[in-house]
Design a protein around this motif. Structure first.
Motif: not given
Length: 297
Positions: A260-266, A270-274
């Motif tokens: 998710l981080w690699f594909f810039h989804q996170l 972003d807050p930890w809940t997300v």
């Protein structure tokens, strides 16, 4: 004399019932391995939502014919001399397993709820269940294994045993990571994860965690797929089924977050809940991928 003769019949019935349950679990596990990526595809949700009854019927009949042919070849029961009548019954059971598991997953993902019309719900289930039912049908052909022979051998304290424990742990961690990354890589770039995560309330997130752990445990330790007997002889962190299931789930969550981080989804903003909700939603297919990786090592 009558009471004396009941025991063989009862034992036979119990064995048949246990085999039926085992075959069903094997089919469900194989179905999730094959069908989980499509369950996270919004285009199929849309097709099912707007499909006409005639289209649903054609899809259903086509699916039945393909499943029937697979069952006749070698279905999830492992019988090669299946008669047409038996193959038809098994095909109907296969479709039923696929429909039920698909429906439960769509409910879990909040794609079917009390506000969903009957026509839309049926359409989604029929189209989403196609790869799931194919997975059920080929469970024995591609993923069969021997359930017997697994023993919980206690690890030795010798240096050689410690080295074997470390090697076994690294192998299982690697297999889980590869399987989880493979599935997560195909789903993480899509918009389905943010969409699904935004609709998840805490109770549904907890239900998703429970489903992930249950399916992972079933695939590796209950279904009798591939080299399941060897799983009970593993050492190190994966020595016991519960430990393995929990550790593998954490690894799968980390793999999903990485994708998710690699594909810039996170992002770090972003807050930890997300982060948590996204990880849990993607964790379901990633965990299934991780289980697939472990049963083939």
């Amino acid at each position: 004399m009558k009471s004396h003769n009941r025991h063989p019949v009862t034992n036979s019935a119990q064995k048949a019932f246990k085999k039926e349950i085992r075959d069903a679990i094997k089919g469900v596990s194989s179905g999730f391995l094959f069908g989980i990526p499509l369950l996270y595809t919004m285009e199929v949700w849309w097709i099912g939502s707007y499909a006409e009854p005639l289209q649903m019927l054609i899809a259903l009949l086509t699916n039945f014919v393909v499943v029937f042919l697979l069952i006749r070849t070698e279905g999830f029961r492992g019988t090669t001399d299946t008669k047409i009548r038996d193959a038809s019954i098994d095909s109907i059971e296969t479709l039923a397993i696929g429909f039920i598991c698909t429906a439960l997953t769509l409910v879990l993902l909040r794609q079917i709820d009390l506000n969903t019309s009957i026509n839309e719900a049926v359409g989604k289930i029929i189209f989403e269940s196609v790869p799931f039912t194919l997975g059920v049908a080929v469970a024995n052909s591609f993923l069969s294994g021997d359930r017997e022979g697994g023993t919980n051998t206690p690890p030795s304290s010798s240096p050689q045993s410690k080295t074997a424990e470390i090697n076994a742990t690294l192998a299982d961690v690697g297999a889980t990571s590869i399987g989880a990354l493979f599935i997560a890589f195909t789903i993480a770039p899509t918009q389905e994860i943010p969409m699904l995560a935004s609709a998840m309330t805490p109770p549904w997130l907890l239900a998703t965690i429970a489903a992930s752990l249950l399916i992972s445990y079933g695939i590796v330790f209950v279904a009798g797929l591939t080299n399941q007997a060897r799983r009970y002889q593993q050492q190190g962190l994966f020595h016991r089924p519960i430990n393995e299931t929990l550790v593998a789930y954490i690894i799968s969550l980390m793999a999903g977050l990485l994708m998710l981080w690699f594909f810039h989804q996170l992002s770090l903003e972003d807050p930890w809940t997300v982060w948590l909700s996204h990880a849990i939603v993607l964790g379901l297919p990633a965990t299934i991928g991780g289980a697939a990786g472990r049963i083939v090592v």
